[in-house]
Design a protein around this motif. Structure first.
Motif, mmCIF file in Angstrom:
data_model
loop_
_atom_site.group_PDB
_atom_site.id
_atom_site.type_symbol
_atom_site.label_atom_id
_atom_site.label_comp_id
_atom_site.label_asym_id
_atom_site.label_seq_id
_atom_site.Cartn_x
_atom_site.Cartn_y
_atom_site.Cartn_z
ATOM 1 N N GLU A 124 -8.246 -3.640 -2.520
ATOM 2 C CA GLU A 124 -8.609 -4.712 -1.946
ATOM 3 C C GLU A 124 -7.542 -5.217 -0.918
ATOM 4 O O GLU A 124 -7.336 -6.447 -0.422
ATOM 5 C CB GLU A 124 -8.229 -6.000 -3.828
ATOM 6 N N ALA A 125 -5.711 -4.573 -1.993
ATOM 7 C CA ALA A 125 -4.885 -4.400 -0.591
ATOM 8 C C ALA A 125 -4.924 -4.018 1.099
ATOM 9 O O ALA A 125 -4.813 -4.420 1.888
ATOM 10 C CB ALA A 125 -3.565 -4.429 -1.219
ATOM 11 N N TYR A 126 -6.010 -3.049 1.148
ATOM 12 C CA TYR A 126 -6.616 -2.324 1.953
ATOM 13 C C TYR A 126 -7.101 -3.070 3.085
ATOM 14 O O TYR A 126 -7.092 -2.853 4.234
ATOM 15 C CB TYR A 126 -7.383 -0.832 1.693
ATOM 16 N N THR A 170 -5.404 5.808 -0.086
ATOM 17 C CA THR A 170 -5.375 4.874 -1.592
ATOM 18 C C THR A 170 -6.318 4.148 -2.457
ATOM 19 O O THR A 170 -6.863 3.947 -1.734
ATOM 20 C CB THR A 170 -4.395 3.446 -1.103
ATOM 21 N N THR A 171 -5.904 3.940 -3.339
ATOM 22 C CA THR A 171 -7.109 2.863 -4.313
ATOM 23 C C THR A 171 -7.301 1.526 -4.048
ATOM 24 O O THR A 171 -7.782 1.245 -5.750
ATOM 25 C CB THR A 171 -6.884 3.998 -5.947
ATOM 26 N N ASN A 172 -5.781 1.477 -3.550
ATOM 27 C CA ASN A 172 -5.852 -0.584 -3.801
ATOM 28 C C ASN A 172 -6.811 -0.632 -2.956
ATOM 29 O O ASN A 172 -5.967 -1.174 -1.251
ATOM 30 C CB ASN A 172 -4.636 -0.602 -3.381
ATOM 31 N N ILE A 195 0.898 -0.734 0.489
ATOM 32 C CA ILE A 195 0.260 0.120 0.089
ATOM 33 C C ILE A 195 0.890 0.923 -0.247
ATOM 34 O O ILE A 195 1.915 1.156 0.973
ATOM 35 C CB ILE A 195 -0.867 -0.136 1.543
#
Length: 579
Positions: A241-243, A237-239, A220
């Motif tokens: 799934e990881a968040y 963050t625009t991630n 991230i």
């Protein structure tokens, strides 16, 4: 025109200066800071005093001269021009009107040139008397597609949130979106559509329970939201799934001893274990904790209590022998008591009658209501072909207004509407007794908006009819937090609803979809079967409505009552009987 240096204190104000209004203190402070940082960039314009005077009069630059004195400058550069016949009035007017501030695109390009020459963002901010954050915002334009920049330079700028969204996207994404939304020549761009097409879900660092170690492990990378207030953590963050993965791992690592990770339902509420009771007050030692992620990705906590396990027959017998009552499981209380259901029936009926009397109803709707009104549990029509023509005094008194002096049915529309509404008021009922119309009255109430006529149910009398679960559910959407004691929660709600109207969800008219589907299905069965089958279905007192306390009378008793009514000399022109 010539240049010269002069003490700013020696310059004289022009009495014909166009700009007479005083500048704002904030504007003066900004210009003063600029003069102290880089001096006067554009020299004031002056001309020699007429009639042989030795001094100079300012034509343009009164404010620059005044703040140069405030800055303590001993000398400043000026441009000396020939005096005009109008004492410089026209040139002063043109100079003030024609001056236009740089648009954001030109500001950004100028800032980028200064950065290339070795200026830092902080130094540029001081020189231009702008916040460093503003300089960084303008530099976001470096991430915007050149074709979009060219359009923005024409004066068609997106809003700051839209610009933020555009700048956060890759150039390839911007190129595809601009190709689809590029305006025609001379038109303005639909920046909302452009930004909407480039919008990505943002997950914010301030809402994260995990730390930097998990952020690095899940790859991230935080991005600062330069358009957010400066005093808050705006990293995101625009991630997604990881968040969410990092949040899930944090919950697993920090799960309490008596805890569980649960999902959320369609309403964003935690799906607790089956038969679990949620605890809104202070949890006890035997209570459990549920961790879950809400719709924003935040870790939330809910406490719940599981029911005690039922004892086996043998152990229960032992308890009886020992005089223990631990094996007795109390029957859960219904959300609304029988008295509460009766009150709801009365509330519905009064609201439905008021709506039928006052709410706007189109003629086609009125006819439809009449049709379903005759299908109510409390209405019975004897067929004329069967040789039985029975009427009702209450219905007949409304029907007689539809006849003219010669006894012919010749009602005008106004009389017909009044009579139809009056008949529906007589027929429809939601009360839990013999008069209950069943599901048809609820369909009618939902169709004409009778919910808006329901009274405020946030009273002590009605709220006392609610279970703890239902009472605590009524706190949702208010500032009331459920109290440990039910009476305290109820008192807080009574006080809350003194200022606003409260209607319990179970009192709303719209029937449950399954009840409506079952009613329609029964009607289809009656229509498709022969007369004998239809009569057998109609003999069931619940065939056209919900099964709760319909209280329908025996058909034989109805026939006897109607025969008695006719024996009293009633006009039987209409074959309708309403209980």
């Amino acid at each position: 025109m010539r240049h010269m240096k002069i003490d700013p204190r020696a310059l004289k104000d022009n009495p014909d200066n166009t700009r007479q209004t005083k500048s704002s203190p904030q504007g003066d402070a900004l210009l003063l800071a600029t003069i102290k940082a880089v001096g006067i960039i554009q020299p004031p314009v002056v001309f020699a005093e007429p009639d042989g005077g030795n001094g100079y009069i300012i034509e343009a630059g009164h404010r620059r001269r005044r703040l140069a004195v405030a800055a303590g400058l001993e000398e400043i550069d000026v441009l000396v021009v020939d005096a005009a016949d109008d004492n410089g009035a026209m040139r002063s007017m043109v100079e003030n009107i024609a001056r236009e501030p740089l648009n954001p695109i030109d500001q950004w390009r100028g800032i980028e040139r200064l950065v290339a020459l070795g200026w830092t963002e902080e130094a540029i901010a001081v020189a231009l008397t702008l916040p460093v954050r503003q300089i960084r915002k303008l530099r976001l334009l470096a991430n915007v597609l050149p074709a979009m920049l060219d359009h923005m330079a024409k004066g068609d700028m997106p809003s700051e949130p839209q610009l933020r969204t555009i700048a956060a996207a890759s150039l390839d994404e911007q190129k595809e979106v601009w190709k689809a939304h590029k305006p025609k020549k001379g038109d303005t761009a639909s920046w909302w559509s452009v930004a909407n097409a480039l919008t990505k879900k943002r997950m914010y660092a301030k809402d994260a329970s995990f730390g930097d170690d998990l952020a690095q492990a899940y790859g991230i990378e935080w991005v600062e939201d330069l358009f957010a207030p400066a005093d808050e953590d705006s990293r995101y963050t625009t991630n997604v799934e990881a968040y969410l993965g990092a949040q899930q791992e944090w919950m697993t690592s920090n799960l309490p001893k008596k805890g569980a990770i649960v999902e959320v339902n369609n309403w964003g509420q935690p799906e607790l274990p089956k038969k679990a009771e949620r605890v809104y007050g202070k949890p006890g030692k035997g209570d459990s904790t549920a961790l879950y992620l809400d719709r924003e990705g935040k870790v939330q906590t809910a406490h719940f209590r599981l029911p005690e396990a039922k004892k086996t027959k043998s152990s229960a017998a032992d308890d009886v022998g020992n005089g223990s009552d631990d094996g007795i499981i109390a029957k859960p209380r219904a959300d609304v008591t029988q008295k509460g259901q009766d009150m709801i029936g009365d509330f519905r009926t009064d609201a439905l009658h008021e709506a039928l009397g006052r709410a706007p109803i189109e003629d086609d709707m009125l006819m439809a209501l009449l049709v379903i009104g005759f299908a109510g549990l409390n209405v019975r029509v004897d067929s004329g072909t069967a040789g039985s023509i029975l009427g009702s005094k209450r219905l007949t008194r409304h029907a007689v207004h539809l006849f003219d002096q010669d006894g012919r049915l010749a009602a005008d529309m106004d009389s017909l509407r009044v009579a139809a509404r009056s008949v529906l008021i007589e027929v429809f009922s939601c009360r839990r007794n013999m008069s209950n119309s069943g599901i048809v009255s609820r369909i009618a109430g939902s169709a004409i908006g009778a919910d808006t006529f329901l009274p405020n149910m946030g009273t002590e009398d009605f709220l006392a009819c609610l279970s703890r679960t239902a009472l605590e559910a009524s706190c949702e959407g208010t500032s009331i937090v459920p109290r440990p004691k039910v009476r305290e929660t109820r008192a807080a709600l009574v006080e809350q609803f003194r200022q606003e109207r409260f209607v319990h969800p179970s009192a709303l008219f719209a029937p449950v979809d399954t009840e409506l589907a079952d009613w329609i299905k029964r009607g289809e069965v009656i229509e498709g079967d022969d007369a004998d089958a239809a009569e057998s279905v109609e003999a069931d007192p619940h065939y056209l409505g919900p099964t709760e306390d319909s209280g329908a009378a025996d058909p034989t008793e109805l026939a006897d009552a109607e025969a008695t009514e006719n024996s009293e000399g009633e006009d039987t022109a209409f074959g309708i009987a309403a209980e």
